[in-house]
Design an enzyme around this catalytic site. Structure first.
Site, PDB file in Angstrom:
ATOM      1  N   CYS A   1     -18.692  -1.717  13.373  1.00 36.73           N
ATOM      2  CA  CYS A   1     -18.746  -1.663  11.911  1.00 36.73           C
ATOM      3  C   CYS A   1     -19.351  -0.342  11.446  1.00 36.73           C
ATOM      4  CB  CYS A   1     -19.582  -2.823  11.382  1.00 36.73           C
ATOM      5  SG  CYS A   1     -19.774  -2.762   9.585  1.00 36.73           S
TER       6      CYS A   1
ATOM      7  N   ASP B   1     -14.254 -10.467  -4.186  1.00 36.92           N
ATOM      8  CA  ASP B   1     -13.599 -11.683  -3.690  1.00 36.92           C
ATOM      9  C   ASP B   1     -14.427 -12.219  -2.522  1.00 36.92           C
ATOM     10  OD1 ASP B   1     -13.066 -10.009  -1.573  1.00 36.92           O
ATOM     11  OD2 ASP B   1     -10.919 -10.411  -1.495  1.00 36.92           O
TER      12      ASP B   1
ATOM     13  N   GLU C   1      -1.591  -8.809  -5.309  1.00 33.73           N
ATOM     14  CA  GLU C   1      -2.955  -9.319  -5.492  1.00 33.73           C
ATOM     15  C   GLU C   1      -2.961 -10.804  -5.838  1.00 33.73           C
ATOM     16  OE1 GLU C   1      -5.738  -8.107  -4.766  1.00 33.73           O
ATOM     17  OE2 GLU C   1      -5.127  -6.057  -4.329  1.00 33.73           O
TER      18      GLU C   1
ATOM     19  N   ARG D   1       0.830  -1.209   0.000  1.00 36.60           N
ATOM     20  CA  ARG D   1       0.000   0.000   0.000  1.00 36.60           C
ATOM     21  C   ARG D   1       0.862   1.256   0.000  1.00 36.60           C
ATOM     22  NH1 ARG D   1      -4.810  -1.910   4.116  1.00 36.60           N
ATOM     23  NH2 ARG D   1      -5.952  -3.075   2.536  1.00 36.60           N
TER      24      ARG D   1
ATOM     25  N   TYR E   1     -11.174 -10.383 -11.325  1.00 36.84           N
ATOM     26  CA  TYR E   1     -10.830  -9.857 -10.006  1.00 36.84           C
ATOM     27  C   TYR E   1      -9.468  -9.151 -10.036  1.00 36.84           C
ATOM     28  CZ  TYR E   1      -8.957  -9.460  -5.411  1.00 36.84           C
ATOM     29  OH  TYR E   1      -8.364  -8.921  -4.310  1.00 36.84           O
TER      30      TYR E   1
ATOM     31  N   CYS F   1     -27.017  -2.254   7.412  1.00 40.63           N
ATOM     32  CA  CYS F   1     -26.863  -3.705   7.228  1.00 40.63           C
ATOM     33  C   CYS F   1     -28.127  -4.468   7.633  1.00 40.63           C
ATOM     34  CB  CYS F   1     -25.668  -4.181   8.047  1.00 40.63           C
ATOM     35  SG  CYS F   1     -25.370  -5.937   7.877  1.00 40.63           S
TER      36      CYS F   1
ATOM     37  N   LEU G   1       3.581 -21.166  -0.942  1.00 40.84           N
ATOM     38  CA  LEU G   1       2.329 -20.404  -1.138  1.00 40.84           C
ATOM     39  C   LEU G   1       1.253 -21.250  -1.815  1.00 40.84           C
ATOM     40  CD1 LEU G   1       3.230 -16.772  -2.334  1.00 40.84           C
ATOM     41  CD2 LEU G   1       2.041 -17.436  -0.258  1.00 40.84           C
ATOM     42  N   GLY G   2       1.670 -22.320  -2.508  1.00 37.05           N
ATOM     43  CA  GLY G   2       0.687 -23.176  -3.175  1.00 37.05           C
ATOM     44  C   GLY G   2       0.157 -22.551  -4.458  1.00 37.05           C
ATOM     45  N   TYR G   3      -0.694 -23.312  -5.162  1.00 39.40           N
ATOM     46  CA  TYR G   3      -1.266 -22.836  -6.429  1.00 39.40           C
ATOM     47  C   TYR G   3      -0.155 -22.263  -7.321  1.00 39.40           C
ATOM     48  CZ  TYR G   3      -5.439 -23.156  -3.549  1.00 39.40           C
ATOM     49  OH  TYR G   3      -6.411 -23.587  -2.712  1.00 39.40           O
TER      50      TYR G   3
HETATM   51  S1  SF4 Z   1     -22.671  -8.104   9.360  1.00 38.11           S
HETATM   52 FE1  SF4 Z   1     -23.156  -6.054   8.658  1.00 38.11          FE
HETATM   53  S2  SF4 Z   1     -22.934  -4.769  10.478  1.00 38.11           S
HETATM   54 FE2  SF4 Z   1     -21.953  -6.712  10.907  1.00 38.11          FE
HETATM   55  S3  SF4 Z   1     -19.806  -6.393  10.405  1.00 38.11           S
HETATM   56 FE3  SF4 Z   1     -20.782  -7.248   8.585  1.00 38.11          FE
HETATM   57  S4  SF4 Z   1     -21.439  -5.480   7.369  1.00 38.11           S
HETATM   58 FE4  SF4 Z   1     -20.985  -4.750   9.427  1.00 38.11          FE
END
Ligand code: SF4
Length: 362
Positions: free
Chosen positions: A209, A138, A37, A25, A120, A215, A80-82
Site C-alpha cells: 500500500c 463511498d 457510476e 476510464r 456521491y 496509516c 443488476l438490481g435496484y
Molecule cells: S490499512 Fe492502511 S496501510 Fe493497509 S491497505 Fe489500508 S490504507 Fe493501506
C-alpha cells in the site's frame, strides 16, 4: 492530523502506475461516466463492464436514453438490481433534454437537481468528467479513510460521516493544486481503487500500500479492525407461493406496480405466505378465481434481499378449455415473448428453468 498533501501525492503516484484499464476510464463523456457510476453502486466492476458496454451500445447519449421505453431500460438493467436507479437515469435524461437540450450539467448544483443523483454521484461525475475538486465518499473510501485515521466511531453516525466527507474534500483540494493533469479525477478514483484492490475489507495488503507510512491502523497492527463493524440485522425468512399458469402455449405473467420493489419488472403471479406449507390450491383460487385445481409442486428458488432470505415455492398448473380471467391482473404470453421482457432476478430464473424444461422435453 491527516497529512493531506503527502497522501494526495502518494495516491496520484500510485494511481498513475496501477489504475485498471476500465472502459469508462477511456472517456471524459459525462453521460458515459454517470451511467458507470450509477451501475457501480453496490455492484462489482467485473459485473458492471458487460452491462455498461451493452447500455452504451444501445443508448449512447442522453437523447437516446430520454427517448427509450421503460421496458428497454429495464431489460438492459435486468440482473443488476435496484431498478429504481435505471428508471431515475431515464427520468434524469428527460429532464436534461427539456432543460438544456441534452447538454449535461457540469456543476454540482445542476447535477444534484437530477432525479436519483445524490452527493456521491454528483461528486463522481463532477470530478471524473470535469476534474472539479468535489469529494466522493463511498464504502471503499470510508474504509481507507477510517484506517488511515484509525477512526473509532461508526461511519454511519452523522458526525463520523461528516468527518469522512471533510477529509475527502481536503484530499481532492490538495490534489487540485498539485498542477498534475486530471488531478481531481485521479485522486478520487485512486481512493476508490485502493479500497477495491488493496485496502480490502478482510485482508488489506498493507505491505504493497502506498499509504502504509501514513496509516494509523496499520501502525497499530489492526487494519482489519476498521471501520468499526456495525451490528448485522437479524436474518428473516420469507416465503412466496408462485403459480406458473399455462394455457395451451401461453403463460400468465404480470407487471409489478411502479411504486413497488422491482417496479415495472415482470413476474409470475404469486402471494406471500406465512408458512412454506401453504395450500397452493387456495392460492390459485385467490389469483385466478378457479376452484378444484391442484397445482403441481415444481421447484424452489431461493435468494436474498438485504436481511430477507426468500424462498419462492413454484407450482405449475395447466388450465384446459376456457382460459381463466385472471384476478392477478396477468397477461398471457408465449415463453419466447417472456425471454425479451425484463424480470426480477428470481423470476428470471423461473423463466430460464421453463426454457430448459422445454428443451429437454423436445
Ligand atoms: S490499512 Fe492502511 S496501510 Fe493497509 S491497505 Fe489500508 S490504507 Fe493501506
Amino acid at each position: 492530523m491527516m497529512n493531506v498533501d503527502a497522501i494526495a501525492n502518494l495516491l496520484l503516484d500510485w494511481y498513475a502506475a496501477n489504475a485498471r484499464d476500465l472502459p469508462w476510464r477511456r472517456t471524459r463523456d459525462p453521460y458515459a461516466i454517470w451511467v458507470s457510476e450509477v451501475m457501480l453502486q453496490q455492484t462489482q466492476v467485473a459485473t458492471v463492464i458487460p452491462y455498461w458496454e451493452r447500455w452504451m451500445g444501445r443508448l449512447p447519449d442522453v437523447k437516446s436514453l430520454a427517448e427509450a421505453s421503460e421496458q428497454v431500460i429495464l431489460k438492459l438493467w435486468e440482473g443488476l438490481g435496484y431498478y429504481r436507479r435505471a428508471r431515475n437515469l431515464r427520468l434524469a435524461a428527460r429532464q436534461i433534454m427539456q432543460r438544456s437540450g441534452g447538454v449535461f450539467p457540469s456543476d454540482l448544483g445542476g447535477m444534484l437537481e437530477l432525479p436519483g443523483v445524490g452527493r456521491y454521484t454528483a461528486g463522481a461525475v463532477c470530478s471524473v468528467a470535469f476534474d472539479e475538486p468535489e469529494p466522493i465518499v463511498d464504502g471503499n473510501v470510508v474504509r481507507v479513510l477510517s484506517r488511515i485515521e484509525a477512526v473509532a466511531g461508526d461511519p454511519a453516525e452523522p458526525s463520523v460521516n461528516r468527518q469522512m466527507w471533510g477529509w475527502a474534500r481536503q484530499l481532492v483540494e490538495a490534489a487540485s493544486v498539485t498542477g498534475r493533469a486530471k488531478a481531481c479525477s485521479h485522486l478520487n478514483q485512486a481512493l476508490m481503487e485502493l479500497g477495491a484492490t488493496v485496502c480490502t475489507p478482510r485482508e488489506p495488503e498493507c505491505t504493497r500500500c502506498p499509504l502504509a507510512l501514513e496509516c494509523r491502523a496499520y501502525r497499530a497492527g489492526n487494519p482489519a479492525g476498521y471501520p468499526k463493524a456495525r451490528s448485522t440485522p437479524r436474518v428473516t425468512p420469507r416465503h412466496f407461493v408462485v403459480i406458473v399458469a399455462e394455457h395451451e402455449d401461453l403463460l400468465c405473467i404480470r407487471r409489478r406496480p411502479d411504486n413497488a420493489v422491482n417496479g415495472g419488472l415482470w413476474e409470475f403471479p404469486n402471494i406471500e405466505v406465512n408458512s412454506p406449507e401453504a395450500d397452493p390450491s387456495a392460492i390459485v383460487r385467490r389469483l385466478f378465481g378457479v376452484r378444484r385445481v391442484k397445482p403441481e409442486p415444481w421447484c424452489r428458488v431461493r435468494h436474498s434481499i438485504t436481511r430477507y432470505r426468500i424462498t419462492q415455492h413454484v407450482h405449475r398448473v395447466a388450465f384446459l378449455g376456457v382460459r381463466p380471467a385472471t384476478r392477478a391482473a396477468g397477461e398471457w404470453r408465449t415463453l419466447e415473448e417472456l425471454r425479451s421482457l425484463a424480470f426480477s432476478a428470481a423470476h428470471r430464473r423461473i423463466v430460464d428453468r421453463l426454457g430448459e424444461a422445454n428443451e429437454s422435453a423436445d
